[in-house]
Design a protein around this motif. Structure first.
Motif, PDB file in Angstrom:
ATOM      1  N   UNK A  81     -24.786 -29.581  11.102  1.00  0.00           N
ATOM      2  CA  UNK A  81     -24.745 -30.911  11.705  1.00  0.00           C
ATOM      3  C   UNK A  81     -23.314 -31.089  12.162  1.00  0.00           C
ATOM      4  N   UNK A  82     -23.136 -31.249  13.452  1.00  0.00           N
ATOM      5  CA  UNK A  82     -21.817 -31.437  14.031  1.00  0.00           C
ATOM      6  C   UNK A  82     -21.631 -32.929  14.282  1.00  0.00           C
ATOM      7  N   UNK A  83     -20.462 -33.440  13.920  1.00  0.00           N
ATOM      8  CA  UNK A  83     -20.211 -34.878  13.977  1.00  0.00           C
ATOM      9  C   UNK A  83     -18.933 -35.154  14.766  1.00  0.00           C
ATOM     10  N   UNK A  84     -19.013 -36.141  15.663  1.00  0.00           N
ATOM     11  CA  UNK A  84     -17.836 -36.634  16.383  1.00  0.00           C
ATOM     12  C   UNK A  84     -17.789 -38.149  16.217  1.00  0.00           C
ATOM     13  N   UNK A 108     -27.057 -25.178  21.669  1.00  0.00           N
ATOM     14  CA  UNK A 108     -26.381 -26.377  22.147  1.00  0.00           C
ATOM     15  C   UNK A 108     -24.897 -26.297  21.810  1.00  0.00           C
ATOM     16  N   UNK A 109     -24.097 -26.955  22.628  1.00  0.00           N
ATOM     17  CA  UNK A 109     -22.666 -27.048  22.385  1.00  0.00           C
ATOM     18  C   UNK A 109     -22.271 -28.513  22.516  1.00  0.00           C
ATOM     19  N   UNK A 110     -21.232 -28.900  21.798  1.00  0.00           N
ATOM     20  CA  UNK A 110     -20.752 -30.269  21.865  1.00  0.00           C
ATOM     21  C   UNK A 110     -19.352 -30.257  22.442  1.00  0.00           C
ATOM     22  N   UNK A 111     -19.162 -31.022  23.521  1.00  0.00           N
ATOM     23  CA  UNK A 111     -17.844 -31.172  24.129  1.00  0.00           C
ATOM     24  C   UNK A 111     -17.244 -32.467  23.595  1.00  0.00           C
ATOM     25  N   UNK A 112     -16.209 -32.317  22.791  1.00  0.00           N
ATOM     26  CA  UNK A 112     -15.578 -33.446  22.112  1.00  0.00           C
ATOM     27  C   UNK A 112     -14.219 -33.699  22.757  1.00  0.00           C
ATOM     28  N   UNK A 113     -14.085 -34.809  23.484  1.00  0.00           N
ATOM     29  CA  UNK A 113     -12.804 -35.078  24.137  1.00  0.00           C
ATOM     30  C   UNK A 113     -11.740 -35.569  23.153  1.00  0.00           C
ATOM     31  N   UNK A 114     -10.524 -35.638  23.631  1.00  0.00           N
ATOM     32  CA  UNK A 114      -9.430 -36.206  22.850  1.00  0.00           C
ATOM     33  C   UNK A 114      -9.805 -37.638  22.481  1.00  0.00           C
ATOM     34  N   UNK A 115      -9.392 -38.052  21.307  1.00  0.00           N
ATOM     35  CA  UNK A 115      -9.710 -39.403  20.866  1.00  0.00           C
ATOM     36  C   UNK A 115     -10.911 -39.464  19.935  1.00  0.00           C
ATOM     37  N   UNK A 116     -11.344 -38.309  19.461  1.00  0.00           N
ATOM     38  CA  UNK A 116     -12.474 -38.237  18.530  1.00  0.00           C
ATOM     39  C   UNK A 116     -12.057 -37.444  17.297  1.00  0.00           C
ATOM     40  N   UNK A 117     -12.575 -37.851  16.149  1.00  0.00           N
ATOM     41  CA  UNK A 117     -12.454 -37.044  14.932  1.00  0.00           C
ATOM     42  C   UNK A 117     -13.697 -36.147  14.875  1.00  0.00           C
ATOM     43  N   UNK A 118     -13.532 -34.941  14.354  1.00  0.00           N
ATOM     44  CA  UNK A 118     -14.621 -33.963  14.346  1.00  0.00           C
ATOM     45  C   UNK A 118     -14.813 -33.370  12.951  1.00  0.00           C
TER      46      UNK A 118
END
Length: 186
Positions: A81-84, A108-118
């Motif tokens: 489970x990937x979380x942003x 699937x891939x998740x693109x997490x921009x700057x400004x997010x905790x992962x």
């Protein structure tokens, strides 16, 4: 289009075209032109890989400006489970999170921009993640939020007695106490 918007502005799910036949499969995990056509013009400068066992929760992590990072996350073995979490002040979804199952199987891939905790939790016996970053790691810029913060109310999919978290992650501050300078740009 291989990109899917989420309910959180800027956070995208990338679903590559997978070509299967009797030999197996092939897909492009990253193609700069495909991303540019989506208006995503970034230069990835670091690739990371992690290996973890069932029950491991890593995160929630981020790097502060000027060393913030956009990340493209994918699983090459197992499932997680990937979380942003949106930590951009002024964002209409500030404090909201997306939790999505990504796996070697669904690609699937998740693109997490700057400004997010992962962060992520491992649902399979083991999991390997690879992720691209558009900024280099900088220890002095590390930031984080405790994984079990009640304000965020994240379901990591792991029973409490099976959770494995590093001592460092257990010392992270709550969402309300985390320090960051991210601003929502609209």
């Amino acid at each position: 289009m291989p990109f899917k918007n989420t309910d959180i502005p800027g956070l995208l799910i990338f679903e590559p075209n997978v070509y299967r036949d009797e030999r197996g499969y092939f897909f492009e995990a990253y193609n700069e032109q495909v991303f540019r056509k989506q208006g995503l013009d970034m230069r990835f400068v670091q690739d990371n890989q992690s290996f973890s066992y069932y029950g491991v929760i890593r995160g929630l992590h981020y790097q502060m400006d000027p060393h913030a990072q956009t990340k493209l996350i994918r699983v090459v073995e197992g499932r997680v489970i990937d979380v942003a979490v949106d930590i951009r002040k002024g964002s209409p979804t500030f404090g909201k999170h997306l939790a999505i199952e990504i796996s070697a199987e669904n690609k699937l891939q998740l693109l997490i921009p700057r400004g997010f905790a992962h962060g992520f939790s491992v649902l399979s016996e083991t999991a390997q993640l690879q992720y691209k970053c558009d900024g280099l790691y900088n220890k002095e810029s590390e930031g984080g939020i405790r994984y079990d913060d009640p304000q965020l109310d994240i379901d990591w999919g792991i029973p409490a007695d099976k959770v494995i978290v590093s001592g460092k992650d257990l010392e992270l501050p709550s969402f309300a106490q985390c320090r960051n300078t991210f601003q929502y740009a609209g």
